[in-house]
Design a protein around this motif. Structure first.
Motif, short mmCIF file in Angstrom:
data_model
loop_
_atom_site.label_atom_id
_atom_site.label_comp_id
_atom_site.label_asym_id
_atom_site.label_seq_id
_atom_site.Cartn_x
_atom_site.Cartn_y
_atom_site.Cartn_z
N LEU A 175 0.33 2.10 -8.60
CA LEU A 175 -0.05 3.38 -8.00
C LEU A 175 -1.55 3.64 -8.18
CD1 LEU A 175 3.04 5.51 -9.03
CD2 LEU A 175 2.30 5.05 -6.68
N GLY A 176 -2.08 3.26 -9.34
CA GLY A 176 -3.52 3.40 -9.55
C GLY A 176 -4.32 2.53 -8.60
N SER A 177 -3.84 1.33 -8.37
CA SER A 177 -4.54 0.41 -7.46
C SER A 177 -4.45 0.86 -6.01
CB SER A 177 -3.96 -1.01 -7.59
OG SER A 177 -4.19 -1.52 -8.88
N ILE A 178 -3.29 1.42 -5.64
CA ILE A 178 -3.13 1.93 -4.27
C ILE A 178 -4.01 3.16 -4.07
CG2 ILE A 178 -1.50 3.03 -2.67
CD1 ILE A 178 0.66 1.15 -3.82
N GLY A 179 -4.09 4.01 -5.11
CA GLY A 179 -4.96 5.18 -5.04
C GLY A 179 -4.42 6.34 -4.24
N GLY B 40 0.78 -1.24 0.00
CA GLY B 40 0.00 0.00 0.00
C GLY B 40 0.81 1.28 0.00
N GLY B 41 0.34 2.25 0.74
CA GLY B 41 0.90 3.60 0.72
C GLY B 41 2.38 3.66 1.06
N ALA B 42 2.87 2.73 1.85
CA ALA B 42 4.29 2.72 2.21
C ALA B 42 5.17 2.47 0.99
CB ALA B 42 4.57 1.66 3.27
N ALA B 43 4.58 1.88 -0.05
CA ALA B 43 5.35 1.61 -1.27
C ALA B 43 5.30 2.77 -2.25
CB ALA B 43 4.81 0.35 -1.95
N ALA B 44 4.41 3.74 -2.02
CA ALA B 44 4.18 4.80 -3.01
C ALA B 44 5.42 5.61 -3.36
CB ALA B 44 3.05 5.72 -2.55
N PRO B 45 6.23 6.08 -2.39
CA PRO B 45 7.40 6.87 -2.78
C PRO B 45 8.36 6.14 -3.72
CG PRO B 45 6.95 7.15 -0.44
CD PRO B 45 6.07 6.03 -0.91
#
Length: 211
Positions: free
Chosen positions: A73-77, A47-52
């Motif tokens: 990124l689209g799936s995480i939103g 999730g969000g922790a992977a975004a950067p």
């Protein structure tokens, strides 16, 4: 071994530790589609922790990694990815441009709307279609820009705007679509049919547009 690499990605996803993110991003470039799919799923799970790290991966030299980063990124939103996905709309690879459109549609942030309208001009059908679908995904917030796009100089944009407005189903588009249907735009007539609305008389369409 493909099975071992796939299982490793699945295990890292189950654990959900953000320390696995760099390894999973490397796996997005694997030659095997099962491994890439497992890595994507694992990153979505983190999730969000992977975004950067995924945002950074949008600039990776491997196009498979860039495309997969868009999808994840689209799936995480995560909205922090939106400006970076907008930049990815200019990628030299059509697969990345299409994936960026899809991701922006999934996130649904309205700041993407004017950029997706521009992406409707893309000569690659996959990108053009993905941009149209993304605008439909954003929905009512995209309607004013899509109405304006009915008068665009590019016929691809005009046709896609009609299609998107018909799919969104917002009656605010009724007068503008009626006007363009009177001008002979078949796509506008089709959109009115999708809306389930008859073509307004020309004078009524003009009056409503002036309000």
């Amino acid at each position: 071994d493909r099975a071992v690499r796939t299982a490793a990605c699945q295990a890292l996803g189950s654990i959900g530790d953000a320390q696995a993110v760099p390894h999973l991003i490397r796996a997005l470039g694997d030659q095997n589609s099962d491994v890439r799919a497992a890595a994507c799923q694992a990153l979505v799970g983190i999730g969000g922790a992977a975004a950067p790290a995924l945002i950074e991966a949008l600039g990776h030299r491997n196009s498979r990694v860039r495309a997969a980063a868009c999808r994840v990124l689209g799936s995480i939103g995560d909205a922090q990815a939106v400006p970076h996905l907008i930049r990815a709309l200019g990628d030299r690879d059509r697969a990345i441009r299409a994936a960026a459109c899809q991701a922006l549609g999934s996130i649904g942030d309205t700041q993407a709307v004017p950029h997706l309208i521009r992406a409707l001009e893309d000569q690659e059908e996959s990108v053009h279609t993905a941009a149209c679908e993304a605008l439909v995904g954003i929905g009512r917030a995209a309607v004013p820009a899509l109405i304006e796009a009915l008068g665009h100089r590019n016929s691809l944009v005009r046709t896609a705007a009609c299609q998107a407005l018909g799919s969104i189903g917002d009656i605010r588009a009724h007068p503008a679509l009626s006007l363009w249907a009177h001008a002979g735009a078949a796509a506008a007539q089709d959109a009115l049919h999708t809306l389930g609305r008859p073509k307004l008389p020309l004078h009524k369409a003009l009056v409503q547009l002036s309000l």
